[in-house]
Motif scaffolding. Structure first.
Motif, PDB file in Angstrom:
ATOM      1  N   TYR A  30      23.745  13.817 -46.114  1.00 53.40           N
ATOM      2  CA  TYR A  30      24.138  12.550 -46.729  1.00 53.40           C
ATOM      3  C   TYR A  30      24.746  11.602 -45.700  1.00 53.40           C
ATOM      4  CZ  TYR A  30      26.514   8.917 -49.156  1.00 53.40           C
ATOM      5  OH  TYR A  30      26.937   7.672 -49.530  1.00 53.40           O
ATOM      6  N   SER A 137      25.353   5.754 -61.887  1.00 50.57           N
ATOM      7  CA  SER A 137      24.823   6.521 -60.766  1.00 50.57           C
ATOM      8  C   SER A 137      24.929   5.752 -59.450  1.00 50.57           C
ATOM      9  CB  SER A 137      23.363   6.875 -61.038  1.00 50.57           C
ATOM     10  OG  SER A 137      22.766   7.448 -59.897  1.00 50.57           O
ATOM     11  N   LYS A 139      23.806   6.906 -56.710  1.00 55.21           N
ATOM     12  CA  LYS A 139      22.520   7.120 -56.041  1.00 55.21           C
ATOM     13  C   LYS A 139      21.541   6.008 -56.395  1.00 55.21           C
ATOM     14  CE  LYS A 139      18.465  10.157 -56.005  1.00 55.21           C
ATOM     15  NZ  LYS A 139      17.891  11.479 -56.346  1.00 55.21           N
ATOM     16  N   LEU A 188      30.100   7.683 -52.817  1.00 53.60           N
ATOM     17  CA  LEU A 188      29.472   8.997 -52.689  1.00 53.60           C
ATOM     18  C   LEU A 188      30.214   9.900 -51.706  1.00 53.60           C
ATOM     19  CD1 LEU A 188      25.703   8.010 -52.779  1.00 53.60           C
ATOM     20  CD2 LEU A 188      26.872   9.512 -54.402  1.00 53.60           C
ATOM     21  N   CYS A 246      15.196   8.794 -49.130  1.00 54.35           N
ATOM     22  CA  CYS A 246      16.514   9.088 -49.707  1.00 54.35           C
ATOM     23  C   CYS A 246      16.434   9.468 -51.177  1.00 54.35           C
ATOM     24  CB  CYS A 246      17.448   7.894 -49.524  1.00 54.35           C
ATOM     25  SG  CYS A 246      18.064   7.696 -47.834  1.00 54.35           S
ATOM     26  N   VAL A 250      19.469  12.271 -51.437  1.00 53.85           N
ATOM     27  CA  VAL A 250      20.790  11.838 -51.887  1.00 53.85           C
ATOM     28  C   VAL A 250      20.939  12.128 -53.374  1.00 53.85           C
ATOM     29  CG1 VAL A 250      22.336   9.865 -52.170  1.00 53.85           C
ATOM     30  CG2 VAL A 250      20.907  10.049 -50.113  1.00 53.85           C
ATOM     31  N   TYR A 251      22.103  12.702 -53.754  1.00 49.86           N
ATOM     32  CA  TYR A 251      22.388  13.032 -55.144  1.00 49.86           C
ATOM     33  C   TYR A 251      23.825  12.663 -55.462  1.00 49.86           C
ATOM     34  CZ  TYR A 251      17.986  15.556 -54.924  1.00 49.86           C
ATOM     35  OH  TYR A 251      16.665  15.864 -54.766  1.00 49.86           O
ATOM     36  N   ASP A 252      24.095  12.460 -56.755  1.00 54.55           N
ATOM     37  CA  ASP A 252      25.422  12.025 -57.182  1.00 54.55           C
ATOM     38  C   ASP A 252      26.453  13.149 -57.166  1.00 54.55           C
ATOM     39  OD1 ASP A 252      25.262   9.181 -57.862  1.00 54.55           O
ATOM     40  OD2 ASP A 252      23.802   9.803 -59.357  1.00 54.55           O
ATOM     41  N   HIS A 257      22.301  18.637 -56.849  1.00 56.61           N
ATOM     42  CA  HIS A 257      21.595  18.850 -55.589  1.00 56.61           C
ATOM     43  C   HIS A 257      20.806  20.157 -55.626  1.00 56.61           C
ATOM     44  CE1 HIS A 257      20.649  18.712 -51.364  1.00 56.61           C
ATOM     45  NE2 HIS A 257      21.326  17.593 -51.223  1.00 56.61           N
TER      46      HIS A 257
END
Length: 510
Positions: A30, A137, A139, A188, A246, A250-252, A257
């Protein structure tokens, strides 16, 4: 009574055995995505200050900025008194400039103010997206910002060829989309950075501001030899590719993940549980407490004054080099990137030493951060003073001073910017968005100020602009020194969580 601060434990409180290495971790993934996104946002924003010199066709009235009676036309050459008072010879200036310049018939005022148009959209969206980043979100905001800004950037040359107004609308849209990304990216890091890594990872991610600016000047200068439009297509295309990548990187949250290891999940959760920082939704904003909190004002005002200096440098450095220091246009792209080396060195120091210093200092970082920012501000104003006293014959000296000034400016940024994650982590998105929105007002105000103060491009006129940098640095230093704090504020929901039985609260009660 121990100070309640959302920061990190001392070295004696942290367990080396529980640490999870960065190499190969999703935290590093990230951080790299954030670094590259910051690089591209900075490149798309700051490239305009240099490429505008090659977009606009030369104007006969700007070929010389000295009275005609001071010049002597002989055999196609013009010998005149330079802006700094020294004689100079320009070989067929209008022909030479035509070979290096573009084809847009814009006025000088349009040329000066166009790069700042980006910030009309940026200041609106960055404030609103800060509010949204705390509620939806991050993301999605991060990806929307990067992908759609890149698409708008690719369309900008076509809009510029159509007319100036169309280019302005497109650039405002670029700013609107770019503003969505910064608060979301910042938020994030609450999830994807352990408390002992925040300064290092934030410094790494935001070093993209410097790296993107430093790389885009020479790259865009080279690409513009094949047509100034190519610079927009290449930079926008790279941004679009990164945005698509991405989507899968990329995840919240750690639960979402798909590739995170159980060990890293435990490491991130342990870092939060140690300090009573379990993630929780923010249902109500304590506006009264927030609007009367000195640390919030200190963060916002310091960022406003500090950002003015940074934006003036990144937007107007190429024009300063061209007009005040009388560099050739073909040299401007490469030489304008040189000062960013100082900022890169500063970021390396923060990345390598930030976590170590934070652990050594412990929970109460107020004195350390105030002292660091004060030293950086004093050094910055001193370096600006040297640039003011230098003339256009001291080209190397001015470049070196700008490099040191970029280093001290960036070191100061690393001193105050992480404080928000300590005193109000639950509202990091909101406050960072508000601070960025207000701070970037100077993004479109500064070009208008320069257009009003700099009519001929002389060094004396540019010195007045540099004096405004000294004033803003001094104000930032005073505000941060008297009002800043890293102590977790009682109106932050995480403070109540800590009081109601977190490990730290239990330790202090015992």
């Amino acid at each position: 009574m121990s100070s309640k601060s959302w920061t990190l434990p001392r070295l004696s409180q942290s367990s080396a055995s529980s640490a999870h290495g960065l190499l190969g971790s999703v935290r590093l993934t990230y951080a790299i995505c954030a670094f590259l996104a910051t690089c591209l946002h900075a490149a798309m924003r700051n490239m305009l200050g240099m490429i505008i010199l090659k977009m606009v066709m030369p104007r006969p009235e700007d070929a010389l900025v000295v009275p005609a009676e001071l010049g002597r036309l002989t055999a196609g050459n013009i010998t005149s008194t330079g802006r700094c008072g020294s004689p100079r010879i320009i070989f067929n200036p209008q022909i030479q400039e035509t070979q290096l310049s573009g084809d847009l018939p814009w006025t000088r005022n349009q040329e000066l103010t166009f790069p700042g148009v980006y910030y009309y959209g940026y200041v609106v969206s960055i404030s609103l997206s800060g509010y949204l980043a705390d509620r939806c979100s991050s993301k999605v905001l991060f990806l929307v910002s990067l992908i759609f800004e890149a698409l708008a950037y690719i369309l900008l040359p076509a809009m510029a060829h159509f007319n100036f107004e169309a280019a302005v609308v497109d650039l405002v849209i670029c700013g609107l989309l770019a503003g969505c990304g910064n608060p979301a990216m910042y938020k994030l890091f609450v999830t994807w950075a352990h408390p002992t890594e925040r300064t290092a990872l934030l410094s790494f991610a935001y070093s993209g501001l410097l790296m993107g600016s430093m790389l885009v000047y020479p790259v865009a200068s080279y690409l513009s030899n094949f047509g100034w439009e190519l610079s927009f297509y290449v930079v926008g295309g790279v941004g679009l590719s990164l945005g698509i990548a991405c989507c899968f990187l990329v995840y919240d949250t750690v639960e979402q993940h798909p590739r995170i290891s159980d060990e890293e999940v435990e490491y991130l959760r342990q870092g939060k549980s140690q300090l009573g920082l379990q993630q929780q939704p923010v249902l109500r904003i304590p506006w009264k407490s927030l609007l009367t909190a000195p640390p919030a004002y200190a963060f916002i005002l310091t960022h406003m004054f500090h950002t003015y200096s940074f934006l003036v440098i990144v937007q107007l450095m190429p024009r300063f080099m061209r007009e005040a220091m009388e560099f050739e246009l073909r040299e401007v792209g490469f030489l304008s990137a040189a000062p960013y080396l100082g900022g890169i060195c500063s970021k390396v120091m923060c990345i390598l030493g930030g976590s170590y210093v934070e652990r050594r200092v412990g929970p109460d970082q107020n004195c350390m951060r105030r002292m660091l920012y004060g030293i950086c501000s004093i050094l910055t104003t001193s370096l600006i003073g040297v640039i003011i006293l230098a003339d256009c014959d001291n080209k190397i000296l001015v470049l070196v001073m700008f490099a040191f000034m970029m280093a001290t400016t960036d070191m100061g940024f690393s001193g105050y910017w992480p404080t928000l994650l300590y005193f109000a982590p639950s509202f990091a998105g909101l406050l960072s968005g508000l601070a960025n929105g207000l701070a970037h007002l100077s993004g479109f105000l500064a070009p208008h100020l320069v257009a009003a103060l700099v009519h001929t491009g002389s060094k004396d006129e540019w010195n007045v602009v540099l004096v405004t940098l000294i004033a803003c640095n001094t104000l930032a230093m005073l505000v941060f020194a008297f009002c800043s704090s890293t102590n977790l504020q009682p109106w932050d929901p995480r403070s109540r969580k800590e009081k109601n039985g977190s490990p730290r609260a239990q330790d202090s009660n015992s």
